[in-house]
Structure formats: structure tokens, C-alpha cells
Enzyme design. Sequence first.
Site, short mmCIF file in Angstrom:
data_model
loop_
_atom_site.label_atom_id
_atom_site.label_comp_id
_atom_site.label_asym_id
_atom_site.label_seq_id
_atom_site.Cartn_x
_atom_site.Cartn_y
_atom_site.Cartn_z
N ARG A 71 49.47 2.79 32.49
CA ARG A 71 48.64 1.86 31.73
C ARG A 71 49.39 1.42 30.48
O ARG A 71 50.43 1.98 30.12
CB ARG A 71 47.31 2.52 31.31
CG ARG A 71 47.51 3.75 30.44
CD ARG A 71 46.25 4.14 29.69
NE ARG A 71 46.42 5.42 28.99
CZ ARG A 71 47.06 5.57 27.84
NH1 ARG A 71 47.62 4.53 27.23
NH2 ARG A 71 47.17 6.76 27.26
N GLY A 72 48.85 0.43 29.79
CA GLY A 72 49.40 0.06 28.49
C GLY A 72 48.97 1.06 27.44
O GLY A 72 48.13 1.93 27.66
N GLY A 73 49.55 0.93 26.26
CA GLY A 73 49.15 1.76 25.13
C GLY A 73 49.98 3.02 24.98
O GLY A 73 50.89 3.30 25.76
N GLN A 74 49.64 3.77 23.96
CA GLN A 74 50.37 4.99 23.61
C GLN A 74 49.63 6.21 24.15
O GLN A 74 49.19 6.20 25.29
CB GLN A 74 50.54 5.03 22.09
CG GLN A 74 51.47 3.96 21.53
CD GLN A 74 52.94 4.27 21.80
OE1 GLN A 74 53.34 5.41 22.00
NE2 GLN A 74 53.76 3.23 21.81
N VAL A 75 49.49 7.24 23.32
CA VAL A 75 48.89 8.48 23.78
C VAL A 75 47.41 8.54 23.40
O VAL A 75 47.02 8.07 22.33
CB VAL A 75 49.65 9.71 23.21
CG1 VAL A 75 49.54 9.79 21.69
CG2 VAL A 75 49.16 11.01 23.86
N THR A 76 46.60 9.10 24.30
CA THR A 76 45.20 9.36 23.97
C THR A 76 44.79 10.67 24.63
O THR A 76 45.54 11.26 25.41
CB THR A 76 44.28 8.20 24.39
OG1 THR A 76 43.02 8.36 23.74
CG2 THR A 76 44.08 8.15 25.89
N TYR A 77 43.58 11.09 24.31
CA TYR A 77 43.04 12.33 24.84
C TYR A 77 41.79 12.03 25.65
O TYR A 77 40.96 11.21 25.26
CB TYR A 77 42.68 13.29 23.70
CG TYR A 77 41.88 14.50 24.14
CD1 TYR A 77 42.46 15.50 24.92
CD2 TYR A 77 40.54 14.63 23.78
CE1 TYR A 77 41.71 16.60 25.33
CE2 TYR A 77 39.79 15.74 24.18
CZ TYR A 77 40.39 16.71 24.96
OH TYR A 77 39.65 17.80 25.37
N LEU A 152 38.39 2.26 29.77
CA LEU A 152 37.94 2.62 28.42
C LEU A 152 37.53 4.08 28.37
O LEU A 152 37.09 4.66 29.36
CB LEU A 152 36.78 1.72 28.00
CG LEU A 152 35.45 1.92 28.73
CD1 LEU A 152 34.51 2.86 27.96
CD2 LEU A 152 34.76 0.58 28.96
N CYS A 169 46.70 6.87 19.87
CA CYS A 169 47.11 5.49 20.15
C CYS A 169 48.36 5.11 19.36
O CYS A 169 48.63 3.92 19.14
CB CYS A 169 45.98 4.52 19.90
SG CYS A 169 44.46 4.95 20.79
#
Length: 218
Positions: A71-77, A152, A169
Site C-alpha cells: 500500500r501507499g504510506g509509511q508505518v502504522t499499527y 482505512l 505515518c
Amino acid sequence: MSALPAIVRHLGRQPYAPVWQAMQRFTDARCADTTDELWVVEHDPVFTLGQAGKPEHVLAPGDIPVVQVDRGGQVTYHGPGQLVVYPLLDLHRLKIGVREYVCRIEQAIIDTLADWNIEAQRREGAPGVYVNDAKIAALGIRVRRGRTFHGLAFNVAMDLEPFQRINPCGYQGLQVVALSDLGGPLSLDRVAIVLLEHLAAQFGLAPAEGPPPALPAE
């Protein structure tokens, strides 16, 4: 214009990888006539790092696995108490572009929060939804041949400590918040009902419940 059919599939609590693989497989196999779907899930604890994600934003993962994803974007939890929705939509059929798609998802979340009298905002250049500068919902999407997957993650009633182990993010010191901290409900099912109504309104969908998808073994 009449509403377009969409199938809502509730997956319950699941590990991340099999759901990711299943939505990839669905997206690869679908054709112009495939009905759109909305998958609703709660994940076991995991950090996911987007395609352009920088490993240095994962500060101290500890016992929580880190998965590099497409996916796009950086790191998330992702973890228990977080409502995750994966819209598997055909943007060609909806006649909208990627930017409009992101804006409509954000608006659905903003409208959901408004139902509990919580005022939320977008932030220019940083997709997601914020309440008083704290992030309450993250977006990470992928579009392949005009079809969307990923989606989301909405913090409903969860332990936010793991967010301290990353730069959420990609933003150092970004604060996060959960709906329950703002006086909202604790129930993911209750929030999912409202969010799905707003997503359906944003995209002109007529959702109907379907069985959960078959998931590959881990």
C-alpha cells in the site's frame, strides 16, 4: 442515479497476512462486472510498512511483527479495538479518481465522528482524519487497474501504546487518539454500522451483507 450494489463482509478478528493476500487475490481476479465489496475486520497486533516506508520510522517494535506491504504510506499499527475497513471498489465504475476516493473516505470518517458530536479535520498533505491535531484514523490505499484495495484504520477503543514504538505515518511525535477517549462508544460493531452507512452514502452504494471471504492459511 441508482445506487450500486456492494457486498459487506465481516471477518471478525484475523491475523493481517491472510486478509491482505485474500484482498490481493480478489482484486487480481475481478472483472468489469464484479460487484464491489467492503471488508470489515479487526487485526491481531501488527505494524505494517507501506511501499515507500522507511524502516527508521519503526523505532522499537518489540514483540509486534513488522510486515512490508504493497500500500501507499509509511508505518502504522493495527491491533484489537481498531476498526479496519477495506473498500474493494471499481473507480472506473464510480467515475472518480484516486484523490476524490481518498477525500470521500476521509469525509465518511468525519461524518461518523460528527454523529457523536466530535469535530474532526483533514490535514493537507497527510491523509487521514484528525481530532485536535491527534490522528484518529489512518488511510493506506493501493489502486490496481482502477480497482482499490487496502483502506482505512479507525481507532475506536484500543491500547495506543504501540504507536509510541513508531513514528506514526512517518511523523515523529505525531499524537494519536481513540474514539473511546473522546467519549465515543467502545463497540466496534456499533461504530462499523455508522461508518458503513456513511461510506455507502459517499460512494452511492447499496450494501448487502454477505458471508466472510475464504482466507488462505497462514
